[in-house]
Design a protein around this motif. Structure first.
Motif, PDB file in Angstrom:
ATOM      1  N   VAL A  84      62.729  18.749  66.458  1.00  0.00           N
ATOM      2  CA  VAL A  84      62.652  20.007  64.863  1.00  0.00           C
ATOM      3  C   VAL A  84      63.418  21.238  65.685  1.00  0.00           C
ATOM      4  O   VAL A  84      63.598  21.581  66.978  1.00  0.00           O
ATOM      5  N   VAL A  85      64.899  21.874  65.117  1.00  0.00           N
ATOM      6  CA  VAL A  85      65.215  22.808  65.346  1.00  0.00           C
ATOM      7  C   VAL A  85      65.187  23.934  65.014  1.00  0.00           C
ATOM      8  O   VAL A  85      65.526  24.259  63.726  1.00  0.00           O
ATOM      9  N   GLY A  86      64.606  25.215  65.462  1.00  0.00           N
ATOM     10  CA  GLY A  86      65.190  26.408  65.086  1.00  0.00           C
ATOM     11  C   GLY A  86      66.681  27.007  65.343  1.00  0.00           C
ATOM     12  O   GLY A  86      66.870  27.008  66.153  1.00  0.00           O
ATOM     13  N   LEU A  87      67.525  28.118  64.525  1.00  0.00           N
ATOM     14  CA  LEU A  87      68.251  28.107  64.708  1.00  0.00           C
ATOM     15  C   LEU A  87      68.994  29.647  64.769  1.00  0.00           C
ATOM     16  O   LEU A  87      68.371  29.578  63.488  1.00  0.00           O
ATOM     17  N   GLY A  88      69.420  29.968  65.362  1.00  0.00           N
ATOM     18  CA  GLY A  88      70.054  31.637  64.919  1.00  0.00           C
ATOM     19  C   GLY A  88      71.794  31.578  65.525  1.00  0.00           C
ATOM     20  O   GLY A  88      71.797  30.967  66.076  1.00  0.00           O
ATOM     21  N   GLY A  90      64.036  18.045  60.961  1.00  0.00           N
ATOM     22  CA  GLY A  90      63.519  19.118  59.972  1.00  0.00           C
ATOM     23  C   GLY A  90      63.905  21.007  60.652  1.00  0.00           C
ATOM     24  O   GLY A  90      64.892  20.527  62.408  1.00  0.00           O
ATOM     25  N   GLY A  91      64.462  21.785  59.949  1.00  0.00           N
ATOM     26  CA  GLY A  91      64.641  22.829  61.032  1.00  0.00           C
ATOM     27  C   GLY A  91      64.499  24.219  60.430  1.00  0.00           C
ATOM     28  O   GLY A  91      63.818  24.804  59.113  1.00  0.00           O
ATOM     29  N   ASP A  92      65.214  25.838  60.199  1.00  0.00           N
ATOM     30  CA  ASP A  92      65.285  26.787  59.795  1.00  0.00           C
ATOM     31  C   ASP A  92      66.296  26.923  60.393  1.00  0.00           C
ATOM     32  O   ASP A  92      66.862  27.196  61.893  1.00  0.00           O
ATOM     33  N   THR A 118      68.367  31.197  60.681  1.00  0.00           N
ATOM     34  CA  THR A 118      68.352  32.341  60.616  1.00  0.00           C
ATOM     35  C   THR A 118      70.096  32.662  61.212  1.00  0.00           C
ATOM     36  O   THR A 118      70.993  32.731  62.126  1.00  0.00           O
ATOM     37  N   GLY A 127      66.091  27.458  68.833  1.00  0.00           N
ATOM     38  CA  GLY A 127      65.003  26.805  69.648  1.00  0.00           C
ATOM     39  C   GLY A 127      64.850  25.566  69.536  1.00  0.00           C
ATOM     40  O   GLY A 127      64.584  24.810  68.286  1.00  0.00           O
ATOM     41  N   THR A 171      58.861  24.155  62.165  1.00  0.00           N
ATOM     42  CA  THR A 171      59.804  24.957  63.119  1.00  0.00           C
ATOM     43  C   THR A 171      59.678  26.520  62.506  1.00  0.00           C
ATOM     44  O   THR A 171      60.679  26.720  61.533  1.00  0.00           O
ATOM     45  N   LEU A 205      62.116  30.490  64.007  1.00  0.00           N
ATOM     46  CA  LEU A 205      62.604  31.245  64.364  1.00  0.00           C
ATOM     47  C   LEU A 205      62.855  32.854  64.001  1.00  0.00           C
ATOM     48  O   LEU A 205      63.153  33.403  63.012  1.00  0.00           O
TER      49      LEU A 205
END
Lengths: 290, 290
Positions: free
Chosen positions: A64-68, A98-100, A102, A110, B22, B24
């Motif tokens: 899972v990946v959180g991206l800014g 999945g991910g996020d 921003t 992340g 997840t 950020l």
């Protein structure tokens, strides 16, 4: 089992235990957009977390990946990043679950990787015992050599130099060797992210033992040797202290019969720290040597 | 089962499936260090991910955290952050299982939460059906009201106003209501992170239905009402469009008997979009209304 689009993803973990590792990668610190493509960064970000999972003896199953991302980031860069993630995952049969996303002034990534132990005990850092052997699988020194070439700005006039730079942009961890090592009875294992000497220092400290390396045992790969020749430096320094190649380093019982991917490079004895050329190398690395 | 200090953590997942979410969080965008303490930020960062897991009908089991921190960040802030994470986790019986730390010019927090479904099916966003009822559990409007008070810089002369600001700094998601809703047969659920109208729009879109809300059905909490009075605005706007309170919104069969924590606020009909006062509210929210 359930991927992007809901509040959370659902991943199958038949083992009843899940291995989980997380990392934060920052533009400027962990990658440079002028040195690495979005595709490279995606593969590298995925690789370093998948390697952490493999280093426990587990098979990676999902990321899972959180991206800014900055407002002016080209969409093509983001597409390439996603492709890089997916391609690196495909190597091990994992998927991006999945991910996020921003807004941020710089690219921040992340990454969390999950994995399945398949009934095996996790291989920790603390199980090394005197009398056992130390072995490595995968590349050592590529990333450091490639970085040095990029920093020096020298022309990449040979395929060997190009390969070193490619190795900096994108590591090739020997994922499958993680579960293999666990099956072979590895007593301690980690992936080499900070440099072999420093990372073996973690095993030595966690296990309460000394690691003695045989510098003659290391085969310096051609790209690393070529880069060292180009820049007039010692390739063994990159092999022993270069990080980010995500090779696996493991400790095995002395009577183990290792497959060819594993190379015995040292042994475990009573004591503490990591010795090479018979001298202790501090956790600060090569600077204390020579 | 195995926590910080190794390449990866190992978490027990008796169910054989793991729920993973997840996020950020970035300084300046998701929190301000002059408005929120390290402790507040830790609790908030943990809460929003634990709420995502609860919104699947799962019980949160563990968090892993990737941290980017400036060199001049006071150690006390970091300690307070860790305490905040641990305290929020303790509410649901979860723990911080591992993490990663790196230097960054601003505070960056990557949080991944894991959870266990306890044999239940995950409650997705796509299961709402015409004839069912929409209900909410937890706070609505606190975070938006508290943010507005902080932005206006008005003195917090009453406990109600202080409570609204506290609700901005730290949400109080009704975690236990997630698994309860799943047991009660919820057909769709999510946590309210972007605002109730917008988030119910996700359920409407994923399920191919229309959601009709009854504005009379919302009990405006005293802190939200007090803040609206102080600033001369409509509290229902915050209730319907304010994000970050991480209430749970779920759809249930019409004959469900809900415990008092759940408040029925609308119904599901044929069609699309979200209607309130008989008019459609776009995904861009309140601005399109009135």
């Amino acid at each position: 089992m359930l991927g992007p689009g809901d509040d959370a993803a659902v991943i199958g973990v038949p083992d009843g235990r899940v291995v989980v590792s997380t990392d934060l990668l920052l533009e400027g610190r962990h990658f440079r957009r002028d040195w690495s493509s979005g595709h490279d960064v995606g593969r590298k970000a995925a690789a370093q977390n998948l390697a952490d999972v493999a280093a426990m003896g587990a098979v990676p199953t999902a990321l899972v990946v959180g991206l800014g991302i900055p407002a002016d980031l080209p969409l093509t860069w983001l597409d390439a990043l996603a492709d890089g993630f997916a391609e690196e995952c495909a190597i091990v049969g994992a998927s991006v679950a999945g991910g996020d996303i921003t807004r941020c002034d710089l690219v921040v990534i992340g990454v969390t990787a999950l994995g399945d132990l398949g009934g095996r005990a996790p291989v920790k850092r603390s199980g090394a015992r005197p009398g056992q052997v130390v072995a490595v699988a995968g590349r050592l020194g590529y990333s450091a050599a490639g970085w040095a070439l990029l920093e020096a700005g020298v022309p990449l006039g040979s395929s060997a130099l190009q390969e070193a730079v490619a190795g900096h942009r994108r590591p090739c961890p020997p994922y499958a060797m993680g579960p293999v090592a666990a099956e072979l009875g590895a007593s301690a294992m980690l992936d080499v992210s900070d440099g072999l000497l420093q990372d073996l220092g973690h095993i030595a400290a966690a296990s309460g033992v000394r690691v003695e390396l045989d510098p003659q045992a290391f085969a310096v790969a051609e790209p690393v040797a070529a880069a060292a020749k180009e820049l007039g430096t010692d390739p063994l320094e990159w092999v022993l202290t270069g990080g980010e190649d995500h090779a696996l380093a493991a400790v095995f019982p002395a009577d183990v019969r290792l497959p060819p991917s594993w190379q015995v490079v040292g042994r475990v004895v009573e004591g503490e720290g990591v010795l090479v050329y018979g001298r202790e190398i501090g956790r600060t690395g090569w600077d204390h040597f020579g």
